[in-house]
Design a protein around this motif. Sequence first.
Motif, mmCIF file in Angstrom:
data_model
loop_
_atom_site.group_PDB
_atom_site.id
_atom_site.type_symbol
_atom_site.label_atom_id
_atom_site.label_comp_id
_atom_site.label_asym_id
_atom_site.label_seq_id
_atom_site.Cartn_x
_atom_site.Cartn_y
_atom_site.Cartn_z
ATOM 1 N N LEU A 81 0.825 -1.205 0.000
ATOM 2 C CA LEU A 81 0.000 0.000 0.000
ATOM 3 C C LEU A 81 0.860 1.255 0.000
ATOM 4 O O LEU A 81 0.525 2.246 -0.647
ATOM 5 C CB LEU A 81 -0.931 -0.013 1.212
ATOM 6 C CG LEU A 81 -2.054 -1.053 1.139
ATOM 7 C CD1 LEU A 81 -2.785 -1.159 2.471
ATOM 8 C CD2 LEU A 81 -3.038 -0.721 0.020
ATOM 9 N N ASN A 82 1.978 1.215 0.715
ATOM 10 C CA ASN A 82 2.892 2.364 0.701
ATOM 11 C C ASN A 82 3.388 2.646 -0.709
ATOM 12 O O ASN A 82 3.511 3.811 -1.120
ATOM 13 C CB ASN A 82 4.081 2.113 1.622
ATOM 14 C CG ASN A 82 3.721 2.232 3.092
ATOM 15 O OD1 ASN A 82 2.677 2.766 3.450
ATOM 16 N ND2 ASN A 82 4.581 1.725 3.953
ATOM 17 N N SER A 83 3.674 1.592 -1.453
ATOM 18 C CA SER A 83 4.184 1.785 -2.817
ATOM 19 C C SER A 83 3.124 2.424 -3.707
ATOM 20 O O SER A 83 3.439 3.274 -4.544
ATOM 21 C CB SER A 83 4.659 0.453 -3.410
ATOM 22 O OG SER A 83 3.578 -0.433 -3.629
ATOM 23 N N LEU A 84 1.858 2.042 -3.521
ATOM 24 C CA LEU A 84 0.786 2.657 -4.306
ATOM 25 C C LEU A 84 0.601 4.125 -3.918
ATOM 26 O O LEU A 84 0.400 4.984 -4.778
ATOM 27 C CB LEU A 84 -0.530 1.899 -4.105
ATOM 28 C CG LEU A 84 -0.608 0.489 -4.695
ATOM 29 C CD1 LEU A 84 -1.961 -0.132 -4.391
ATOM 30 C CD2 LEU A 84 -0.370 0.511 -6.202
ATOM 31 N N ALA A 85 0.690 4.414 -2.612
ATOM 32 C CA ALA A 85 0.571 5.801 -2.167
ATOM 33 C C ALA A 85 1.715 6.642 -2.720
ATOM 34 O O ALA A 85 1.518 7.783 -3.155
ATOM 35 C CB ALA A 85 0.555 5.861 -0.641
#
Length: 278
Positions: A81-85
Amino acid sequence: MKVICVAGYKKTGKTTLVTRLVKALSEKGSVGTVKLMFHHRFNPADTDTGKHFDAGAQGVVAITENELVTIKRNPNLEEALNSLADMGMDFAVVEGAKSSRLPKIVLGGAGGDENISNVVARLPERADWDINELVNLVLKQDEWVTLGSLIMKVKSNPDIRFSGGIATFTGIVRQVTGDAHTTALEFEKYADVAESAMERICTEMKQREGIIDVVMYHRAGLIKAGGDIVYIVVMAGHRQELFVTLVDSLERLKEEVPIWKKEFTIDGDFWVHDKTQE
């Protein structure tokens, strides 16, 4: 980034619901998805990327004409999720992850599972779902924020053409302070009041000469030693006003934003009554 999880047992229509949500959310912003594939392998051993990975590479990046795929060891949902954010996504839809703490739309019989937490909607499997209602539900969820997402937000400011630099501050949980060893910190905040206070600080800081944009974010809940607590991003025309405003923004956050801190140490835990967020 707004995050929603679609959970349910096999053959309940999870993928169908995810694709319909993605299509609808795409009309409101950029969408990323996460698919849990614990019983599959994305890069089989007979592929070149698989051979690189099996030889010991910690990360492999595959580039095709239309895709860029990153394969890493030690995978986890938070990092995904961090990578998508960090990519600047406005929404993330997760398929699976029944045991996570993410807000969930639960399909079919899984809706009666007491072990599934943070359920925001229970739906029949393979039904004619009201997608517009579900989109509105997604829009009500809390933001998933990273330093990268805040930098992306600042860079999207059309006045970036006047900027000569961006400075950031990341506050983390300090593990050792003198003889004290901290294992974690827990933060509580009056959500609306704290957010309004931070918004006011940013608005006032942007009134300064040469300051183009200021954004900040403070996490709540339990954060382990070394984990990120607070982010501040400042964009300015020149470095002189840039760094002064970054420091002043941090000091005002510490003094003016109502956030309470509980400290967990190897000798016990206690609430820190002053509003210190470092």
